[in-house]
Write a protein that holds these residues in place. Structure first.
Motif, PDB file in Angstrom:
ATOM      1  N   ALA A 258      19.448  42.394  60.673  1.00  0.00           N
ATOM      2  CA  ALA A 258      19.219  43.300  58.797  1.00  0.00           C
ATOM      3  C   ALA A 258      20.356  42.030  58.181  1.00  0.00           C
ATOM      4  O   ALA A 258      20.843  40.976  58.214  1.00  0.00           O
ATOM      5  N   GLU A 285      15.788  46.078  55.883  1.00  0.00           N
ATOM      6  CA  GLU A 285      15.568  45.511  53.974  1.00  0.00           C
ATOM      7  C   GLU A 285      14.617  44.305  53.922  1.00  0.00           C
ATOM      8  O   GLU A 285      15.035  43.807  54.569  1.00  0.00           O
ATOM      9  N   LYS A 286      14.693  44.144  52.749  1.00  0.00           N
ATOM     10  CA  LYS A 286      13.319  42.631  52.096  1.00  0.00           C
ATOM     11  C   LYS A 286      14.837  41.714  51.950  1.00  0.00           C
ATOM     12  O   LYS A 286      16.159  41.624  51.833  1.00  0.00           O
ATOM     13  N   ASP A 389       5.526  52.712  50.573  1.00  0.00           N
ATOM     14  CA  ASP A 389       5.742  50.992  49.694  1.00  0.00           C
ATOM     15  C   ASP A 389       4.468  51.102  48.761  1.00  0.00           C
ATOM     16  O   ASP A 389       3.545  50.685  49.184  1.00  0.00           O
ATOM     17  N   ARG A 404       9.717  50.180  46.461  1.00  0.00           N
ATOM     18  CA  ARG A 404       9.361  51.197  47.318  1.00  0.00           C
ATOM     19  C   ARG A 404       8.435  52.232  45.964  1.00  0.00           C
ATOM     20  O   ARG A 404       9.632  52.067  44.869  1.00  0.00           O
ATOM     21  N   ASN A 410      18.376  52.027  50.369  1.00  0.00           N
ATOM     22  CA  ASN A 410      18.642  51.183  51.368  1.00  0.00           C
ATOM     23  C   ASN A 410      20.157  50.823  51.742  1.00  0.00           C
ATOM     24  O   ASN A 410      20.488  49.802  50.802  1.00  0.00           O
ATOM     25  N   GLY A 413      20.583  47.546  56.030  1.00  0.00           N
ATOM     26  CA  GLY A 413      19.415  48.288  56.698  1.00  0.00           C
ATOM     27  C   GLY A 413      18.353  49.686  57.441  1.00  0.00           C
ATOM     28  O   GLY A 413      17.651  49.968  57.148  1.00  0.00           O
ATOM     29  N   ARG A 415      17.662  53.334  55.182  1.00  0.00           N
ATOM     30  CA  ARG A 415      16.879  54.441  54.927  1.00  0.00           C
ATOM     31  C   ARG A 415      17.671  55.768  53.892  1.00  0.00           C
ATOM     32  O   ARG A 415      18.102  56.446  54.770  1.00  0.00           O
ATOM     33  N   GLU A 438      20.339  53.189  43.987  1.00  0.00           N
ATOM     34  CA  GLU A 438      20.989  51.837  44.226  1.00  0.00           C
ATOM     35  C   GLU A 438      20.375  50.489  43.527  1.00  0.00           C
ATOM     36  O   GLU A 438      19.606  50.246  42.513  1.00  0.00           O
ATOM     37  N   ASN A 446      22.660  44.877  47.739  1.00  0.00           N
ATOM     38  CA  ASN A 446      22.866  46.148  46.519  1.00  0.00           C
ATOM     39  C   ASN A 446      23.746  47.298  47.373  1.00  0.00           C
ATOM     40  O   ASN A 446      23.642  47.011  48.629  1.00  0.00           O
TER      41      ASN A 446
END
Length: 512
Positions: A258, A285-286, A389, A404, A410, A413, A415, A438, A446
């Motif tokens: 992650a 996650e991003k 998404d 989202r 998140n 990693g 949800r 978040e 985050n």
């Protein structure tokens, strides 16, 4: 041009079929090759394909001898041990339906999750929380280990559309939902092998996650085994600081983690000479651009990102032979058919934001939510499964993730539903209102935060202890903010967006 994209065709699933037999077929052709190594700085526990297959098929025999029948559900409450994938694949080999769950879940969490599962058996590791009031018998890890010596069960062959396993994901309702996957789901993963991972039989893939994380179970174990490669998993208790040593000592060629793991490694070791490493994989996650750039500078290798969800796993990604354009996540993997839709279910023009959707014919798409056909149907718009998404599709088909569409959080990693966290915190007798969001604490990082209204004085330490007894570690808030009142929207509900925006504006104004 409309935002619909497809390239190639998905692999067809033969019938009859068994997911576990498919995963281990390549390894059966190389029985002496190393299938799994559990790594520690002092050495490794090694499992050959011959031993792994014997353990899986022996577990299938043991489950059947225990009185289970094809279609029965088996709840897995196991820690970071090899018994986790053995039980998972062993159950599938016997035609059972395993339900992997995080060992971090507390007694209230796993009790609520198991209430509607109707499991016929619980396989549990020592010290892992068990559901209260369950009538299912509990099988220990010691018993499971003894199954390795049993005669191998035949692969239970059947309809590729029958359930193979169930995973739980937090939904917008605030409660975990069972996501039911078919045996054919492994054919959905086949499109990731080159569409994201660049994985071949000579690779040694090290995944930084625990066995019981579905990201590890898929990318870290099943995918390498499907091609006859070697899976490397850090042993329990391995610190992030030890990962560079393990990557180098055990000749890892691919590293999956992650984004937070990449971030921590770079913080502790900004220079990482890893001569055997070909590339990294990121999901969950991003991936922030600064982490990607820092990793490339430290190792001389790229990170290829993927986007997905529990209902279909990863299906948008960059790959070694097709890196993502700047700011984009990647492309739909070859064989996928995806679209970007408006609220009416029509494709938006390319370059316009909309909701990402995947075609119902994708072999990786789930069968549905457990015992919830209405929610399953609500996620379909015609032939499209709507992910929630928000993305945009470029003229060349590249997908850029924008965020989202709901308020899901998140955490490392995972949800996490804000409603689940809010329900746990609201159980404190002094809390009258609560909202979980978040929040960014620095570039690329985050955390979960809770804004709350209290009827009397309550300390942060007291709230942290309250959360610890009701939430898994990754769901626990890291920031606590007491307010006089929560902002509300027109429907009288807590306005989480206003809280996030207000926090960002406050930090921007007060930062030097």
């Amino acid at each position: 041009m409309q935002s619909i994209y497809s390239e190639g065709s998905a692999p067809a699933c033969p019938a009859p079929f068994n997911l576990a037999g498919y995963v281990l077929a390549a390894g059966a052709a190389t029985p002496g090759k190393s299938a799994l190594q559990i790594l520690r700085p002092t050495g490794a526990e090694r499992w050959s394909y011959d031993r792994l297959i014997a353990a899986v098929r022996g577990a299938a025999t043991g489950f059947l001898q225990a009185g289970l029948a094809p279609g029965d559900r088996v709840l897995l409450r196991l820690g970071n041990t090899v018994e986790f994938p053995v039980a998972f694949l062993g159950a599938i080999a016997a035609g059972l339906v395993p339900v992997p769950t995080s060992a971090q879940l507390t007694v209230p969490e796993i009790t609520a999750m198991a209430a509607g599962l109707e499991a016929r058996l619980i396989v549990a590791g020592e010290g892992v929380a068990l559901p209260e009031g369950s009538a299912a018998p509990v099988m220990t890890e010691d018993t499971l280990r003894g199954f390795e010596a049993l005669p191998p069960a035949p692969w239970h062959m059947g309809d590729p559309e029958r359930p193979a396993y169930i995973i739980y994901t937090s939904g917008t309702s605030g409660t975990s939902r069972g996501v039911v996957h078919a045996h054919r789901a492994i054919l959905g993963r086949a499109m990731m092998l080159q569409g994201w991972e660049g994985l071949g039989p000579t690779d040694r893939l090290l995944h930084a996650g625990a066995f019981n994380w579905t990201y590890t179970l898929g990318t870290g174990l099943m995918d390498p085994w499907t091609v006859g490669a070697t899976a490397l998993i850090p042993g329990a208790g391995t610190s992030t600081a030890q990962l560079p040593l393990l990557l180098k000592r055990f000749d890892a060629t691919i590293f999956a983690a992650a984004p937070g793991v990449f971030r921590q490694m770079l913080r502790e070791a900004p220079n990482l000479p890893l001569p055997r490493l070909r590339h990294g994989l990121s999901a969950g996650e991003k991936l922030p651009a600064p982490i990607r750039a820092a990793w490339e500078a430290a190792t001389g290798t790229e990170i290829f990102e993927a986007l997905g969800m529990s209902e279909i796993s990863t299906f948008i990604s960059a790959a070694p032979d097709r890196p993502a354009p700047d700011e984009a996540t990647g492309w739909p993997q070859p064989g996928r058919r995806v679209a970007v839709l408006n609220a009416s279910g029509a494709p938006v023009p390319r370059g316009s934001p909309g909701t990402l959707a995947v075609h119902r014919a994708d072999p990786g798409l789930f069968l549905g939510y457990l015992d919830d056909p209405a929610e399953t149907a609500a996620r379909m718009l015609g032939d499209w499964f709507v992910t929630g998404d928000t993305v945009k599709m470029a003229a060349d088909g590249a997908i850029t993730y924008l965020g989202r569409a709901d308020d899901m959080m998140n955490a490392g990693g995972f949800r996490v539903s804000p409603l689940e966290v809010e329900a746990a915190i609201a159980a404190h007798p002094d809390i009258t209102e609560v909202a979980a969001v978040e929040l960014p604490v620095k570039t690329g990082a985050n955390v979960i935060a809770v804004f709350y209204v209290a009827s009397s004085e309550v300390t942060e330490a007291e709230l942290q202890e309250h959360a610890r007894t009701r939430l898994a570690r990754y769901k626990e808030p890291r920031i606590w903010v007491q307010v006089d009142a929560l902002p509300k929207n027109a429907n009288g509900k807590a306005n989480r967006r206003a809280l996030r925006d207000g926090w960002t504006d406050h930090n921007r104004k007060t930062s030097p």
